[in-house]
Design an enzyme around this catalytic site. Structure first.
Site, PDB file in Angstrom:
ATOM      1  N   HIS A  97      -2.993  -3.597   0.788  1.00 23.17           N
ATOM      2  CA  HIS A  97      -3.112  -3.490   2.244  1.00 23.17           C
ATOM      3  C   HIS A  97      -3.587  -4.830   2.800  1.00 23.17           C
ATOM      4  CE1 HIS A  97      -3.516  -1.663   6.120  1.00 23.17           C
ATOM      5  NE2 HIS A  97      -4.809  -1.910   6.172  1.00 23.17           N
ATOM      6  N   CYS A 107       1.848  -3.766   7.498  1.00 24.65           N
ATOM      7  CA  CYS A 107       0.511  -4.269   7.826  1.00 24.65           C
ATOM      8  C   CYS A 107       0.442  -5.789   7.735  1.00 24.65           C
ATOM      9  CB  CYS A 107      -0.535  -3.624   6.922  1.00 24.65           C
ATOM     10  SG  CYS A 107      -0.144  -3.717   5.155  1.00 24.65           S
TER      11      CYS A 107
END
Length: 1063
Positions: free
Chosen positions: A363, A108
C-alpha cells in the site's frame, strides 16, 4: 397409548419430538386413526416455551414462539437502528482540511503522486493557466445541458482534478477520469517509480505546446536539473564532459544507512581500467581514466528516488530492499554541487511510503508538508490526517505488512533526522522558493463545474437525510406493531388457531427486509391441506393475531384447524407400521416362497425381485415417507429411475410376460398376497399367463438371422481368406509379378467387414462398398499412387481375383484401378509407370492439400514441443512430405553426453532415455473438410516440454509460456523452427508456420560478465537518468521512448510491470 403433551422439562431434540409425535402409530391401525392421533401428529398439544428459559427457537415445537427475532423489538430501541444509511454529513469536507482520493482497487500509488503535485504551489498555479479553447466551450455546454464533463487530455483531467481537490465540498473525490485517461488497470498495481518518470515526461510534452512560458516551461523550471558525466584521461589529464538533464536522482540504498552516503556514492569517482579503458581523443588510444558525475544545477523541487525496488536476476522478478535509511529535514546540497554559491539548501517537503515486503503488492501513502501553513499531513487515499505540532511523524507506516523472522532494529535518530525502511521517494524544496501566501484562482469554467458538482453533492445529502427520516418513521411504526401483536401470538390450548410459516414470522420481525404477503402454498400436501412433514417449519398462533396479519399483509391459503390432513396421517401410519413389521414379514415370506404352489394356483415372480424384495420394500417405504405430498411421487420417480421395481424384471419390452422362464418362478397365492402389501402396483401374472407373442415371433426371426449371418460370414471368409487375415498383401514395393492391375478400396470398408466376420451374430453385415469418398465431385481420383502405398494411407490394394469376388458379394458404386506398365528405354533401363482409373484430378488434389495445410494453421489448444539445447547442441528434424510433421533423428541424442551441470527437470523423468522416432507419413481425407490426423504420436525427449497453443496467439505470448516452463526470460530466448529463426514477436504462430506437433528449439542466452555493471546502471549507480528525446506510439499511455544515456541513444519499451526489456 398415552397422547398427553410432553412437559417443558422433558423437551427433547427435534428428532425425538418427531418420534414422539408418531409413537401412537405402533398400536393404532390406519382405519382406527382419530382426531386425537391427528393432533398428536401435528403436535397441537405441545406446551409453549417460555422466554428466558428457552434459549433458542424449538423448530420441532409449533407452539414455541421464542427466538424468532422478537428480542430486538421488545424494550426501548435507538432510532439509529431503524436504518442502515450513514449520516451524509460524514461525507462532507471539514473546514480547513484537504480532500482525499478514492482508491479504485490498486491505484493508491497514483493518489500519492497527485496529492504531492497538488501541494506543489508553483506547479498547481501553472496547471490552472493551461488553456484549451475547445475544453472551455465543452465545459460551458455541459453546464448548460447538465451533462457530465469529460476532459480529453491528461493535463485537462489533472487540471479538473486539482480544481475539485481545492474547492470541492466532498470529503473525497473519485479520480476515475484521470485513471481512465492514463489507460491504467485499476486492479493491477504498477511500478510507482516508473509511473512517476513516465507521467512527468507526458506532462512536459503536453505543456510544452502552450504559448504561455510560465506554463510551457513549468516542468523544466520546477523539476529539471543538470549534471555532467566527466571523464579524465589518466595519461594526458584531458577532461571530457557530457552535460545532461535530470528530473530526479536515482540513489542506490543497498549497503547504506544515510541519505548523504547514497548521494556520495552516486557522485563518487569510478576508475576505467583494463578492458573498460577509455578511448582518449587526445592520446588517440585507449587509456586508463576516471569517470564521475558532477552536479551543475539543481531544481527548486528536488526529487530523490530511493531504489528500493531492484531486479533480482536469480528469480527474474523485482524485489524490495527493506533497509532503514536516515534522512534529515534540512538537506544542504552545496557540498555536492560544482561551483555552488550556497543557495542549494533544501527542506523536506514530502515522503512517499510503500508498506509491504513485496515489490508487487502493498500500500502507498504520502506524507506531505503544506507550504502555506507548515503543517504535515498524511494522505492515505480517502483518509487525511493532520500531524500534531507541525512535525513529520512516520509512525505505524514503518511496520511491514508481513513480519520477517529477523526484523531489523530501527536505528536511533538525532533530532531533525528520520529513519525509514519504507520510504521510496523524498521530495525536497529550496528554502528560498517557499511561498507563505499564495492565492490560487481556479479558472472560471472549472469553478462552475466544481460548483455544479457541489450542488449535486448537496442534493444527495438532502436525499439521504430524507431517506433516513423515512426509515426512522417506518421503524417506529413497526416497533409499536410488533409490541402489540407479539403478545397476542400464542394460541390457547382449546382456542381457535392457525398455522403460519416460521420463515415469514422471522422476516416480519427483521427490519432489514420488507414484509411480503404470506405464502402457504409450499406447505400443502397433495390433498390441499397442511403437510405433516412441514410442521417443523410452521408456528401455531391465535386466530385473532392471524386475522390482523392477513389483513395487513395478505397472502394465503389460511391454515386453520380444518387444514390438518387425515389422509396423510393415515398413509403415514400405514407406512410406519409396514416398516416396523418388515423384519417379521421377511422371515414369513422367505418360508412361503419355498413352498411349491399347488396345481391351479400361483403367480409368476422374477427371481431377481425375490432376492431383492426386502431392500426394494425398505426403499419404497422410505420414499413414501419422504414424499407423502404426492401419492404418485414414488411411481413417477420409479419411471425415471434406471433401476427396475419389484417384478419388473420379468417384463418384456412390450410390457408383457417375458419368454425366458429361467428368470422367473411360480409362488403361492399366500406369498403373493403378502408381497402385494408392500408392492400394491407391481406387475401381476398368474401361473397360466402366456408369454409375449411378439417376443416369440422375434425370437424365431432372430435365430434365423443369426444362422444366415454365420453362413454369410463363413462364405466370405473362405472366399477372401488372405484379405481377412491380412496375408500376402500387395504394396507399391511388393507388386505381384503375375498381374499388371490392382484395385483400391477404403481401409474403413475392410475394417468393418473384418468386424462382421469375427462376430457375425453381434455385428451387422457389410452389404456395399462405397468408393465415392476417394473421388472428387468431378469423378476424378483424389490420391496419387505413391500416397496410396504409404503405410498409413487408409487405403487397401486388392488383387484382381479378390476384386471379382468382392463385386459378386457387395454392391460396388465405383471401381478404382491402378495399372502398372514397364517401359524399356534405349539404354536397356527399365522404368515403371502407374496409371489410375479414374484419372487423378489435379485441381481437387491441390485443393485437398491446401485444405490440409490450412487446417493445420487454424488449430486451437494443440500440442507443440519446445526443446532446450545447451552448448549449441542441435536437434535434426525431418518433415513428413504431406503433413510437415516435425520430428528428430534418434542419432542426434544417442552419443551426446549429458551436459555438465544440467538441471533441466526433464532429464530426470522416468522415460528420460526414450528417443524420438523418425516420422514419415501422409494424411488423406475426402474433398470435404476433415479433422487433422497424425500419423505417429510424438515422443518427448530429454530437455523437451509440451505446450498447449493456438494458431492465433502471438510469438510474444508463446515466449511467456516458455518462460513459465523453462524459467528463461523472454529477452534471453532464441527460438528456431527447422533452422529458421523466430524473432517477430507480433506474428501469430500460424503465420510463422508453427503447426501441431512442431518441435521448436530454444537456446537460452547465458548471463554476461558485464551484467553486474549493467544492473548498476539500471539502479542508478552511474546516474540512472535518461534524457527523453521523442515519443512514439505504443498501446496505452506509456509510449515507445527514444532516450539519451551517456551520449548514446537507446530505444526503450516502457512497461510499468517489468524491467527495461530491450535496448
Amino acid at each position: 397409548v398415552s397422547l398427553s403433551p410432553i412437559p417443558p422439562s422433558d423437551m427433547a431434540p427435534r428428532l425425538q419430538l418427531e418420534k414422539a409425535a408418531w409413537r401412537w402409530a405402533e398400536s393404532v391401525r390406519p382405519e382406527d386413526v382419530g382426531l386425537e392421533h391427528i393432533e398428536a401428529a401435528y403436535r397441537v398439544r405441545l406446551e409453549p416455551c417460555v422466554r428466558g428459559v428457552c434459549r433458542r427457537n424449538c423448530k420441532g415445537n409449533p407452539n414455541c414462539l421464542v427466538g424468532i427475532g422478537e428480542h430486538i423489538w421488545l424494550g426501548e430501541i435507538d432510532e439509529n437502528t431503524f436504518h442502515n444509511i450513514d449520516d451524509p454529513n460524514f461525507e462532507r469536507r471539514k473546514k480547513n482540511t484537504f480532500v482525499g482520493l478514492t482508491n479504485l482497487g490498486a491505484t493508491c500509488y497514483v493518489n500519492t503522486f497527485v496529492q504531492v503535485w497538488f501541494l506543489n504551489m508553483e506547479f498547481r498555479q501553472a496547471l490552472y493557466m493551461y488553456e484549451n479553447a475547445w475544453s472551455v466551450a465543452k465545459a460551458e455546454e455541459c453546464i448548460q445541458e447538465d451533462k457530465e464533463y469529460e476532459p480529453q487530455s491528461i493535463c485537462e483531467q489533472l487540471q479538473y482534478l486539482f480544481a475539485l481537490l481545492q474547492n470541492s465540498n466532498r470529503r473525497y473525490i473519485d479520480p476515475s477520469g484521470f485513471i481512465k485517461a492514463l489507460g491504467l488497470d485499476t486492479g493491477q498495481q504498477q511500478d510507482a517509480q516508473e509511473f512517476s518518470k513516465l507521467l512527468m515526461s507526458l506532462l512536459e510534452d503536453t505543456l510544452s505546446k502552450q504559448i504561455n512560458p510560465d506554463v510551457k516551461n513549468i516542468i523544466q523550471k520546477q523539476f529539471c536539473g543538470q549534471y555532467a558525466y566527466v571523464t579524465i584521461c589518466s595519461q594526458c589529464s584531458r577532461e571530457s564532459k557530457l552535460i545532461s538533464k535530470f528530473y530526479e536522482l536515482e540513489l542506490n540504498i543497498q549497503g547504506h544507512k544515510q541519505l548523504t552516503d547514497c548521494i556520495s556514492e552516486f557522485l563518487k569517482e569510478e576508475k576505467l581500467e583494463g578492458d573498460n579503458r577509455y578511448f582518449c581523443e587526445n592520446c588517440q588510444s585507449k587509456q586508463n581514466a576516471t569517470r564521475r558525475i558532477r552536479l551543475l544545477n539543481l531544481p527548486p523541487t528536488l526529487n530523490l528516488q530511493l531504489m528500493r525496488f531492484v531486479f533480482d536476476r536469480q528469480t527474474g522478478h523485482k524485489k524490495k530492499l527493506n533497509t532503514y535509511i536516515g534522512f534529515s529535514e534540512t538537506l544542504d546540497m552545496n557540498p555536492y554541487v560544482d561551483r555552488a554559491d550556497g543557495r542549494f539548501v533544501y527542506e523536506l517537503s514530502a515522503v512517499l511510503i510503500h508498506r509491504g515486503v513485496s515489490a508487487y503488492s502493498g500500500h502507498y501513502i504520502a506524507h506531505v508538508k503544506d507550504q502555506q501553513s507548515g503543517e504535515w499531513y498524511k494522505f492515505n487515499d480517502e483518509e487525511i490526517e493532520r500531524m500534531e505540532g507541525k512535525k513529520l511523524q512516520l509512525g505505524i507506516e514503518e511496520d511491514l505488512a508481513e513480519q520477517s523472522k529477523t526484523p531489523a532494529r530501527k536505528p536511533k535518530c538525532a533530532k531533525g533526522i528520520h529513519c525509514s525502511r519504507n520510504a521510496y521517494m523524498l521530495v525536497y524544496k529550496l528554502k528560498s522558493s517557499r511561498t507563505d501566501a499564495v492565492t490560487f484562482e481556479v479558472p472560471a469554467f472549472l469553478q462552475k463545474l466544481v460548483e455544479l458538482d457541489n450542488c449535486k453533492f448537496e442534493e444527495w445529502c438532502v436525499e439521504m437525510s430524507e431517506m433516513r427520516r423515512e426509515s426512522v418513521d417506518k421503524g417506529k411504526a413497526k416497533h409499536e406493531e410488533v409490541k402489540e401483536l407479539y403478545q397476542r401470538l400464542p394460541a390457547g390450548a382449546d382456542g381457535a388457531y392457525e398455522f403460519v410459516p416460521l420463515e415469514w414470522l422471522q422476516k416480519w420481525l427483521d427490519e432489514s427486509t420488507p414484509t411480503k404477503p404470506m405464502d402457504n402454498s409450499k406447505c400443502l400436501c397433495f390433498h390441499g391441506k397442511l403437510h405433516p412433514d412441514k410442521i417443523c417449519t410452521m408456528k401455531r398462533i391465535s386466530q385473532g393475531a392471524a386475522d390482523v396479519l392477513y389483513d395487513r399483509y395478505g397472502g394465503g391459503p389460511r391454515l386453520t384447524a380444518d387444514s390438518l390432513c387425515k389422509d396423510c396421517v393415515v398413509e403415514r401410519c400405514r407406512v410406519l407400521r409396514l416398516k416396523n413389521q418388515l423384519n417379521e414379514d421377511h422371515k414369513t415370506i422367505s418360508n412361503l416362497v419355498k413352498v411349491t404352489a399347488e396345481s391351479g394356483e400361483g403367480f409368476w415372480v422374477g427371481k431377481g425381485s425375490l432376492r431383492r424384495w426386502r431392500q426394494l420394500a425398505k426403499e419404497q417405504l422410505d420414499q413414501q415417507e419422504e414424499e407423502l405430498d404426492q401419492n404418485d411421487a414414488f411411481e413417477e420417480k420409479r419411471e425415471n429411475d434406471s433401476e427396475l421395481g419389484f417384478n419388473e424384471d420379468i417384463l418384456c419390452e412390450h410390457g408383457e410376460l417375458c419368454i425366458c422362464e429361467s428368470e422367473r418362478k411360480v409362488i403361492t397365492d399366500e406369498a403373493w398376497a403378502k408381497l402385494k402389501e408392500y408392492f400394491p402396483i407391481a406387475p401381476e401374472f398368474r401361473h397360466d399367463q402366456e408369454s409375449c407373442s411378439q417376443c416369440k415371433v422375434l425370437e424365431m426371426e432372430g435365430e434365423k438371422h443369426e444362422a444366415l449371418h454365420k453362413m454369410m460370414a463363413n462364405k466370405q471368409k473362405t472366399a477372401l481368406s488372405n484379405l481377412f487375415q491380412d496375408k500376402n498383401r500387395p504394396t507399391g514395393v511388393n507388386w505381384p509379378q503375375e498381374t499388371t492391375e490392382l484395385y483400391v478400396v477404403s481401409q474403413f470398408f475392410v475394417e468393418e467387414w473384418r468386424k462382421f466376420l469375427r462376430r457375425p451374430t453381434k455385428c451387422s453385415p457389410v452389404l456395399s462398398l462405397g468408393n465415392s469418398i476417394l473421388l472428387c465431385p468431378h469423378g476424378g481420383l483424389m490420391f496419387t499412387f505413391p500416397n496410396m502405398t504409404k503405410e498409413d494411407s487408409r487405403l487397401s490394394l486388392i488383387l484382381p481375383e479378390e476384386w471379382e469376388v468382392i463385386r459378386k458379394l457387395f454392391n460396388v458404386d465405383h471401381t478404382v484401378k491402378i495399372t502398372r506398365t514397364l517401359v524399356t528405354a534405349e539404354d536397356s533401363t527399365i522404368t515403371t509407370s502407374y496409371v489410375s482409373e479414374p484419372e487423378l484430378c489435379p485441381e481437387c488434389r491441390e485443393g485437398l492439400l491446401c485444405q490440409q495445410q490450412r487446417d493445420m494453421r487454424e488449430y486451437t489448444q494443440a500440442t507443440i514441443y519446445v526443446h532446450k539445447v545447451v552448448d549449441n547442441k542441435k536437434v535434426m528434424k525431418e518433415a513428413a512430405p504431406e503433413l510437415n510433421v516435425s520430428s528428430s533423428e534418434p542419432e542426434d541424442e544417442k552419443d551426446d553426453p549429458r551436459p555438465e551441470g544440467e538441471t533441466d527437470p526433464d532429464f530426470n523423468q522416468a522415460n528420460g532415455g526414450a528417443k524420438r522416432q523418425k516420422v514419415s507419413g501422409h494424411s488423406y481425407t475426402s474433398h470435404q473438410r476433415q479433422g487433422i490426423r497424425r500419423s505417429t504420436r510424438h515422443r518427448k525427449v530429454r530437455g523437451e516440454k509440451a505446450l498447449l497453443v493456438s494458431a492465433n496467439q502471438t510469438l510474444k505470448e508463446l515466449k511467456i509460456q516458455i518462460m513459465h516452463a523453462f524459467s528463461v526470460a523472454p529477452f534471453d530466448q532464441n527460438l528456431s523452427l527447422e533452422g529458421k529463426v523466430l524473432n517477430d514477436d507480433a506474428a501469430t504462430l500460424g503465420e510463422l508456420g508453427i503447426i501441431p506437433e512442431s518441435v521448436i528449439v530454444l537456446k537460452a542466452d547465458e548471463p554476461l560478465a558485464e551484467y553486474a555493471s549493467m544492473d548498476d546502471v539500471m539502479q542508478g549507480k552511474w546516474g540512472g537518468s535518461f534524457r527523453l528525446l521523442s515519443l512514439g506510439t505504443w498501446p496505452g499511455p506509456f509510449p515507445l521512448l527514444c532516450v539519451e544515456y551517456l551520449g548514446l541513444y537507446y530505444i526503450l519499451y516502457a512497461n510499468l510491470n517489468a524491467h527495461l526489456r530491450e535496448h
